[in-house]
Design an enzyme around this catalytic site. Structure first.
Site, PDB file in Angstrom:
ATOM      1  N   LYS A 108      10.564  35.269  83.097  1.00  0.00           N
ATOM      2  CA  LYS A 108       9.215  35.600  83.571  1.00  0.00           C
ATOM      3  C   LYS A 108       8.175  34.818  82.776  1.00  0.00           C
ATOM      4  O   LYS A 108       7.257  34.228  83.344  1.00  0.00           O
ATOM      5  CB  LYS A 108       8.993  37.114  83.411  1.00  0.00           C
ATOM      6  CG  LYS A 108       7.798  37.637  84.175  1.00  0.00           C
ATOM      7  CD  LYS A 108       7.656  39.165  84.014  1.00  0.00           C
ATOM      8  CE  LYS A 108       8.589  39.922  84.938  1.00  0.00           C
ATOM      9  NZ  LYS A 108       8.539  41.379  84.722  1.00  0.00           N
ATOM     10  N   ARG A 139       5.010  43.432  79.626  1.00  0.00           N
ATOM     11  CA  ARG A 139       6.153  43.307  80.526  1.00  0.00           C
ATOM     12  C   ARG A 139       7.336  42.696  79.794  1.00  0.00           C
ATOM     13  O   ARG A 139       7.192  41.670  79.126  1.00  0.00           O
ATOM     14  CB  ARG A 139       5.790  42.400  81.712  1.00  0.00           C
ATOM     15  CG  ARG A 139       4.359  42.542  82.145  1.00  0.00           C
ATOM     16  CD  ARG A 139       3.894  41.405  83.054  1.00  0.00           C
ATOM     17  NE  ARG A 139       4.493  41.444  84.375  1.00  0.00           N
ATOM     18  CZ  ARG A 139       4.211  40.549  85.322  1.00  0.00           C
ATOM     19  NH1 ARG A 139       3.373  39.556  85.079  1.00  0.00           N
ATOM     20  NH2 ARG A 139       4.787  40.642  86.498  1.00  0.00           N
ATOM     21  N   GLY A 153      17.593  48.319  83.101  1.00  0.00           N
ATOM     22  CA  GLY A 153      17.567  49.066  81.847  1.00  0.00           C
ATOM     23  C   GLY A 153      16.530  48.570  80.862  1.00  0.00           C
ATOM     24  O   GLY A 153      16.327  49.171  79.817  1.00  0.00           O
ATOM     25  N   MET A 166      12.667  47.734  79.469  1.00  0.00           N
ATOM     26  CA  MET A 166      11.509  48.616  79.527  1.00  0.00           C
ATOM     27  C   MET A 166      10.665  48.328  80.769  1.00  0.00           C
ATOM     28  O   MET A 166      10.407  47.179  81.113  1.00  0.00           O
ATOM     29  CB  MET A 166      10.637  48.454  78.277  1.00  0.00           C
ATOM     30  CG  MET A 166       9.634  49.571  78.136  1.00  0.00           C
ATOM     31  SD  MET A 166       8.454  49.286  76.801  1.00  0.00           S
ATOM     32  CE  MET A 166       7.236  48.278  77.648  1.00  0.00           C
ATOM     33  N   ARG A 186       9.452  33.550  90.724  1.00  0.00           N
ATOM     34  CA  ARG A 186      10.827  33.225  90.338  1.00  0.00           C
ATOM     35  C   ARG A 186      11.504  32.665  91.581  1.00  0.00           C
ATOM     36  O   ARG A 186      10.987  32.804  92.691  1.00  0.00           O
ATOM     37  CB  ARG A 186      11.566  34.474  89.856  1.00  0.00           C
ATOM     38  CG  ARG A 186      11.726  35.505  90.940  1.00  0.00           C
ATOM     39  CD  ARG A 186      12.323  36.791  90.444  1.00  0.00           C
ATOM     40  NE  ARG A 186      11.927  37.861  91.333  1.00  0.00           N
ATOM     41  CZ  ARG A 186      12.042  39.151  91.054  1.00  0.00           C
ATOM     42  NH1 ARG A 186      12.540  39.533  89.901  1.00  0.00           N
ATOM     43  NH2 ARG A 186      11.669  40.051  91.921  1.00  0.00           N
ATOM     44  N   HIS A 237      41.559  51.718  93.088  1.00  0.00           N
ATOM     45  CA  HIS A 237      42.745  51.496  93.903  1.00  0.00           C
ATOM     46  C   HIS A 237      42.376  51.063  95.314  1.00  0.00           C
ATOM     47  O   HIS A 237      42.880  50.065  95.830  1.00  0.00           O
ATOM     48  CB  HIS A 237      43.587  52.781  93.936  1.00  0.00           C
ATOM     49  CG  HIS A 237      44.805  52.666  94.810  1.00  0.00           C
ATOM     50  ND1 HIS A 237      44.816  53.111  96.111  1.00  0.00           N
ATOM     51  CD2 HIS A 237      46.022  52.131  94.573  1.00  0.00           C
ATOM     52  CE1 HIS A 237      46.003  52.873  96.632  1.00  0.00           C
ATOM     53  NE2 HIS A 237      46.760  52.280  95.710  1.00  0.00           N
ATOM     54  N   ARG A 243      54.339  28.434 108.739  1.00  0.00           N
ATOM     55  CA  ARG A 243      55.487  29.301 108.470  1.00  0.00           C
ATOM     56  C   ARG A 243      56.272  29.513 109.752  1.00  0.00           C
ATOM     57  O   ARG A 243      55.726  29.984 110.745  1.00  0.00           O
ATOM     58  CB  ARG A 243      55.015  30.653 107.927  1.00  0.00           C
ATOM     59  CG  ARG A 243      54.573  30.585 106.484  1.00  0.00           C
ATOM     60  CD  ARG A 243      53.752  31.770 106.109  1.00  0.00           C
ATOM     61  NE  ARG A 243      52.527  31.773 106.918  1.00  0.00           N
ATOM     62  CZ  ARG A 243      51.428  32.431 106.577  1.00  0.00           C
ATOM     63  NH1 ARG A 243      51.395  33.150 105.488  1.00  0.00           N
ATOM     64  NH2 ARG A 243      50.361  32.387 107.361  1.00  0.00           N
ATOM     65  N   SER A 300      54.627  21.406  96.916  1.00  0.00           N
ATOM     66  CA  SER A 300      53.523  22.307  97.219  1.00  0.00           C
ATOM     67  C   SER A 300      53.755  23.611  96.463  1.00  0.00           C
ATOM     68  O   SER A 300      54.799  24.248  96.625  1.00  0.00           O
ATOM     69  CB  SER A 300      53.461  22.549  98.727  1.00  0.00           C
ATOM     70  OG  SER A 300      52.410  23.433  99.031  1.00  0.00           O
ATOM     71  N   THR A 332      51.834  29.666  95.352  1.00  0.00           N
ATOM     72  CA  THR A 332      51.328  30.408  94.196  1.00  0.00           C
ATOM     73  C   THR A 332      51.522  31.915  94.317  1.00  0.00           C
ATOM     74  O   THR A 332      51.458  32.611  93.307  1.00  0.00           O
ATOM     75  CB  THR A 332      49.848  30.076  93.935  1.00  0.00           C
ATOM     76  OG1 THR A 332      49.148  30.168  95.172  1.00  0.00           O
ATOM     77  CG2 THR A 332      49.706  28.694  93.344  1.00  0.00           C
ATOM     78  N   CYS A 334      49.774  25.889  98.595  1.00  0.00           N
ATOM     79  CA  CYS A 334      49.582  26.711  99.776  1.00  0.00           C
ATOM     80  C   CYS A 334      49.756  28.138  99.277  1.00  0.00           C
ATOM     81  O   CYS A 334      50.537  28.400  98.388  1.00  0.00           O
ATOM     82  CB  CYS A 334      50.598  26.377 100.850  1.00  0.00           C
ATOM     83  SG  CYS A 334      52.292  26.454 100.294  1.00  0.00           S
ATOM     84  N   TYR A 365      45.667  18.463  97.176  1.00  0.00           N
ATOM     85  CA  TYR A 365      45.012  19.273  98.213  1.00  0.00           C
ATOM     86  C   TYR A 365      45.302  20.752  98.016  1.00  0.00           C
ATOM     87  O   TYR A 365      46.252  21.126  97.326  1.00  0.00           O
ATOM     88  CB  TYR A 365      45.454  18.837  99.623  1.00  0.00           C
ATOM     89  CG  TYR A 365      46.914  19.085  99.927  1.00  0.00           C
ATOM     90  CD1 TYR A 365      47.342  20.329 100.420  1.00  0.00           C
ATOM     91  CD2 TYR A 365      47.871  18.095  99.728  1.00  0.00           C
ATOM     92  CE1 TYR A 365      48.689  20.563 100.687  1.00  0.00           C
ATOM     93  CE2 TYR A 365      49.212  18.323  99.988  1.00  0.00           C
ATOM     94  CZ  TYR A 365      49.611  19.561 100.471  1.00  0.00           C
ATOM     95  OH  TYR A 365      50.929  19.804 100.722  1.00  0.00           O
TER      96      TYR A 365
END
Ligand code: ADP
Ligand code: MG
Ligand code: MG
Length: 881
Positions: A23, A93, A102, A104, A337, A453, A559, A758, A761, A826, A846
């Site tokens: 600011k 400010r 949080g 001031m 801003r 979860h 696949r 390839s 992962t 892949c 790639y």
């Protein structure tokens, strides 16, 4: 000598955000540009750090510097601090490098006391304004600077409101406001055990110290931890002379964006409120008018402000967000801003700024975050539709869905099996609810955060989820929930948007966003910048066509198991069950079907590589459930055919199928299988050649772990290829997946036999961690993430330290053995921005990902290239204030 701990606005610039906070730096920059900013100064983050290191006193010398700075301010404004006729008042400010909750709250009208309030009344000609401002100041100062318990102030206030018979303190008349101030002060004095500070100097020093203290408040600290912002940055404090938007009908205040933050349209967008100050606009006390109304009330200020907006964009090269006030017909700018914006607006603004000559294409690319695109391309509530939001929780898994409420996983599963769309609603979910999560079209919980979860599992399976909607009161016994008085019963229709976190009663139309022309241009620029290739995982010709439209440079993973399901399953089962002629006949049938599949894929991707993975899953996946077969045998008995199926299923049953006979191992036990698939692919390619096409079939062998194993499979493949191709010039390649730690560790052993490698992962992560994904993701991952035992879900973002090391090692050793070896990835990580950044650094050729994540991957690859080469020179400006 220049002051040590503070700096006047007129002496600073935008690139001092570390010292002045966002600011402060922007106030300085606007002052330097000659914009009408009320004068003031910024106490630096340096002073805050010194304060934190000290014993609770302001750093040595700061008090004197504050006094001197106030004198300079008095000279500039021609008003005196504490003057009983026309007092100087200031706002105080907070403003750190990064904006954070949080900190001031701003204190306005600091400097008021029973002397100066009279001066303000006189100078403004508005006694009510003066006493109302004083009342607000005392309230604010007590709460945020003196830390007086809000309940004490609330008590006093309600008593006075009751006496006066009004609802809001601003409605008190002048005398009543004065009375309230007197009562507030004695309550405060009782609470703090000393006089209410009336000396403006003392007020200012206390406010500065309070801002410093707020840096270490609980919420600010929690937020910093979450965002990874260092604790030792400190905050700056901005002291600015007050201007009054509430001096009657020739005054007002507003907020304006230089462009529409929702759509990105290049017209100013904002709100304006006549005869109002500061937070009144945000607080929604009165209905504000659209920004354009400023032109009716104050045509000169409107024109001046439009010019200010243009100049800010020219300076910041971006859309800005501006707070302004009109005081008796005169325009003041209080803050700017770089403005927050929606994902579509981010894209449009970046592209249009290039057209306007304010950005280079590379800068525009850097401006849009890949994660924003992710949101952009998921289905969401139709913005055109009218709907009331029941409540809002955390957008925990993107996408939108409508369905009927079910309060238990069993119920969700049963009703989904009947074809109903179900939204599973739970206070929170646990691993026992997994079947419900899988059957539901959406998930809604009242508790839990982004690593609960429900959130983790929903993201894993791609189901929209809203979590932690804490206004929901769920009564599981009564099978209903209520939100602010609205009751929703079991079976009622609700809609959720897992991006925005919105929950709506009834059905909301969902739209799948179309890529806009602006997005297409941005991605074209991204393509020019990136080094990493981007391919798609696509199993069907439709997917392949979609992928091509989204910019895929080929298929990195097709696949084939999906081509073995549905009405083809009986043929597959015959192939497994029968020996001799029956077996070969079934393989022939499959061959004909596969050839047609492959021809369509090669056509959709004509001229681009199509990487076909030979069959990977264990064969029992194509056979019935063993337990059910045994039960059938024990109860009704099985006929001959049934017995045969049972025998085959027992034969192929495995204790741990994931580590069992699948991938290349299958081809050792089912010799005709891979030959059939390769033949089908190559015949499809030859048919494409005959049709004038340019097919580029690449054969990928899954799950290899050793050189001899790969060599055998590759030799078999080439045997078939050479026979079918018979000398025709074709870009045919045979390569392997790297999915096990051994394959990665022994890449040099695989390299001589492969044209490409390839990384799979998903499997590589499972095997490196020893995590069975389906089990761990539901049960363990949320706990691990919540307790910080893992930094991120390694199935969503590549584990750079472990799995990533294997990737790097394989690339290094594989290329040392075979310099031209091509490496790709892949797996779902190929569309995750953080993972893409790693893959670029690691030197992969790639990535391949699902079609709708292609834009994310293209942009992420461009960002990675920019980070590597520092190609984008984004101006050093503060995006925070
Ligand atoms: P926030 O971060 O909540 O926007 P600000 O410090 O910007 O906090 O201020 C809160 C409100 O007070 C804003 O509406 C702002 O424009 C207004 N305000 C701050 N300083 C002044 C001032 N010197 N004169 C008039 N209004 C001010
Ligand atoms: Mg605030
Ligand atoms: Mg503000």
């Amino acid at each position: 000598m220049a002051p040590r701990w503070l700096q006047d606005f007129r002496d600073g610039t935008a690139d001092q955000a570390d010292l002045l906070g966002g600011k402060g730096a922007n106030l300085a920059e606007m002052t330097r540009m000659g914009l009408p900013v009320p004068p003031g100064f910024t106490v630096t983050t340096d002073a805050c750090r010194a304060y934190m290191a000290g014993d609770g006193a302001l750093p040595h010398g700061l008090v004197a510097e504050l006094d001197e700075a106030v004198v300079r301010l008095e000279d500039t404004r021609g008003k005196q601090f504490g003057d009983a006729s026309d007092p100087l008042l200031v706002s105080v400010r907070s403003g750190a490098r990064f904006s954070m909750p949080g900190m001031m709250d701003t204190v306005l009208d600091l400097g008021l006391n029973h002397e100066t309030v009279k001066g303000l009344a006189e100078a403004s000609g508005d006694a009510h304004l003066a006493y109302d401002s004083w009342r607000r100041f005392v309230e604010m100062f007590a709460k945020v600077v003196l830390d007086v318990d809000a309940a004490i102030m609330d008590d006093v206030r309600s008593t006075h409101l009751e006496w006066a018979g009004v609802a809001d303190p601003s409605e008190l008349d002048t005398d009543a406001a004065h009375d309230l101030v007197v009562a507030y002060r004695s309550a405060v004095e009782g609470a703090i055990g000393r006089h209410f500070p009336d000396d403006p100097r003392e007020q200012l020093q206390a406010a500065v110290a309070a801002v410093f203290r707020s840096w270490n408040g609980r919420r600010a600290r929690d937020y910093r931890r979450m965002e990874g912002i260092p604790d030792d940055l400190g905050t700056a404090v901005n002291v600015q002379s007050m201007v009054f938007g509430n001096l009657g009908d020739d005054s007002g205040t507003g907020v304006v964006f230089t462009r529409d933050p929702a759509t990105g349209e290049a017209t100013p967008y904002g709100d304006f409120l006549l005869a109002a100050q500061g937070e009144d606009v945000v607080a929604g006390i009165r209905n504000s008018e659209p920004f354009g109304a400023l032109a009716d009330h104050f045509p000169d200020c409107h024109a001046e402000l439009l010019d200010v907006l243009d100049r800010l964009e020219e300076r910041y090269h971006d859309m800005c967000d501006v707070e302004f006030t009109v005081e008796q017909g005169r325009l003041w700018v209080l803050q700017t801003r770089v403005g927050k914006r929606s994902a579509p607006a981010a894209v449009r603004i970046a592209v249009e700024l290039v057209d306007e000559g304010l950005l280079e294409p590379a800068e525009a690319v850097a401006r849009v975050q890949p994660t924003q695109l992710e949101r952009l391309l998921h289905p969401g509530f139709d913005a055109e539709a009218a709907f009331d939001v029941l409540t809002t929780g955390l957008g925990a898994s993107p996408g939108a869905a409508s369905g009927h409420v079910a309060f238990t996983a069993d119920e969700a599963e049963a009703r989904a099996a009947d074809g109903e769309s179900v939204i599973l609603v739970r206070p929170e979910t646990s691993p026992e609810d997994l079947h419900g999560l899988i059957s539901a079209v959406g998930v809604l919980t009242s508790r839990g955060g982004l690593v609960s979860h429900a959130a983790v599992v929903a993201r894993g399976i791609g189901t929209p989820a809203v979590c932690g909607a804490d206004e929901l009161v769920i009564d599981l016994d009564a099978q209903r929930m209520s939100v602010n008085g609205t009751v929703v019963e079991d079976g009622d229709l609700v809609s959720i948007d897992g991006t925005t976190g919105e929950v709506v009663l009834g059905e909301v139309p969902v739209v799948v966003p179309e890529p806009t022309p602006e997005l297409a241009r941005l991605l074209d620029w991204a393509d020019d910048l990136r080094r990493l290739g981007v391919r798609a995982n696509a199993d069907t010709p439709e997917d392949a066509r979609r992928a091509r439209a989204f910019g895929a440079e080929g298929i990195g993973l097709c696949r084939t198991e999906h081509m073995f399901l549905g009405d083809r399953l009986p043929i597959v089962q015959r192939m497994i069950l029968e020996d001799g002629d029956g077996h070969w006949a079934a393989l022939d049938e499959l061959h004909d079907l596969q050839r047609a599949d492959f021809e369509a894929m090669l056509e959709a991707m004509d001229g681009l590589p199509v990487t076909v993975r030979l069959l990977d899953p264990p064969l029992h996946e194509f056979l019935p459930d063993l337990t059910e077969l045994r039960i059938a045998e024990a109860t009704d008995g099985l006929d001959d055919a049934g017995q045969e199926v049972l025998a085959a299923t027992e034969h192929w049953d495995e204790h741990n199928p994931m580590l069992g006979i699948r991938g290349v191992r299958l081809s050792a036990l089912e010799p005709g299988l891979y030959r059939m698939q390769v033949r089908a692919l190559m015949e499809a390619a030859m048919a494409r050649v005959a049709a004038g096409g340019t097919p580029r079939p690449h054969v990928m062998i899954p799950l290899t772990v050793s050189g001899p194993e790969l060599a055998a499979a590759v030799a078999e493949a080439w045997d078939v290829i050479e026979e079918v191709v018979d000398g025709t010039e074709l870009d045919v390649r045979v390569g392997t997946m790297v999915e096990t730690p051994r394959a990665a560790l022994r890449a040099a052993e695989l390299a001589p036999h492969a044209d490409f490698c390839s990384f799979g992962t998903n499997d590589l992560t499972q095997m490196t961690f020893g995590f069975s994904r389906d089990d761990v993701e539901a049960r363990l991952m949320p706990v691990y993430l919540q307790r910080g035992l893992l930094p991120a879900d390694p199935f969503a973002t590549i584990d750079v330290d472990g799995v990533g090391r294997l990737v790097e090692l394989a690339i290094e050793e594989g290329r040392a053995a075979a310099p031209d070896l091509e490496f790709g990835v892949c797996g779902e990580h190929g569309g995750d921005p953080a993972s893409v950044a790693f893959f670029d650094r690691a030197g992969l050729d790639y990535v391949s990902c699902s079609p709708f994540r292609l834009p994310v991957a293209r942009l992420a690859a461009a960002h990675a290239a920019l980070a590597a080469g520092d190609a984008a020179t984004v101006p050093a400006i503060s995006r925070e204030a």
